[in-house]
Design a protein around this motif. Structure first.
Motif: not given
Length: 248
Positions: A115-122, A126-135
């Motif tokens: 959860d923490a890493e996904c938030e930082l990526l967005v 660093l990565l698109p939000a939809d790409l992070v959310a899907r994965n």
């Protein structure tokens, strides 16, 4: 005099090759101790430990070549991939060490880290939000009960050496310990999904493919920022970001 080859180097550790000797430099003595212990316990081929004088561990080079690397083509035959699957199964069937490995993080800790890493990526772009959310949704399948196994913890294909169709050894055991066997299988086939069937033919048992795919997503999500900050390129063809995009 033999040249010194820098195999890998970052702020945590470095590996050098001088002729037929690999020198691993690691400021964390406990990590070196864990690596030597794991190699002594693992019922699979491992490199010979020549000497150890912290922070340096010297091991002998293994015969043969690696199966390939993430982002590059595989040089191994289907039979070599199947042989690797059989060796991995032998490791997983062995009594697991008492020490938890990288593949043994609890579901709660892993979910919080993800959860923490996904938030930082967005938030850092660093990565698109939809790409992070899907994965992130795909990765959810990892968070289930599993039976502890003897796991390598960093079973990249670059750590498995083969000669012809025979596995001659596995290197880099610093993350080994009790853990989820499917983490090893996912790490080994990351970016080389086309060889998963070969690996499983050698592994010799049914596995949950959704969990392996979930580990591909989870491992890639957790790796992207670290790789960027340490001078590596997860956006290179066939690497972590490509793995994430393939899940779309």
């Amino acid at each position: 005099m033999d040249e010194v080859e820098v195999v890998v180097a970052h702020s945590e550790r470095a590996t050098l090759r001088v002729g037929d000797v690999f020198l691993k430099v690691d400021a964390d003595r406990a990590r070196l101790d864990a690596e030597v212990e794991a190699m002594s316990l693992a019922p699979v081929p491992t490199p010979e430990v020549l000497w150890r004088k912290p922070p340096v561990l010297a091991i002998a080079a293994l015969p043969g070549t690696t199966l390939g690397r993430l982002g590059g083509p595989s040089t191994g035959s289907p039979a070599a991939w199947a042989a690797a699957g059989a060796v991995i199964r032998r490791l997983h069937d062995a009594p697991p060490p008492s020490r938890p490995g990288r593949a043994g993080r609890s579901g709660g800790a892993l979910a919080a880290e993800l959860d923490a890493e996904c938030e930082l990526l967005v938030t850092r772009g660093l990565l698109p939000a939809d790409l992070v959310a899907r994965n992130r949704r795909v990765a959810q399948a990892v968070l289930r009960p599993w039976t502890p196994a003897f796991t390598h913890g960093d079973l990249q294909i670059a750590h498995v050496f083969v000669y012809g169709d025979e596995v001659t050894g596995i290197i880099d055991w610093s993350e080994a310990g009790r853990g989820d066997a499917l983490y090893d299988l996912a790490t080994f086939t990351l970016g080389h999904e086309e060889h998963l069937d070969d690996v499983l033919a050698g592994y010799g048992t049914d596995v949950d493919l959704d969990v392996i795919r979930a580990w591909w997503s989870l491992r890639s999500l957790l790796a992207v920022r670290w790789l960027i900050e340490h001078g590596f390129d997860p956006f290179a063809p066939g690497c972590e970001v490509g793995v994430l995009r393939s899940r779309m």
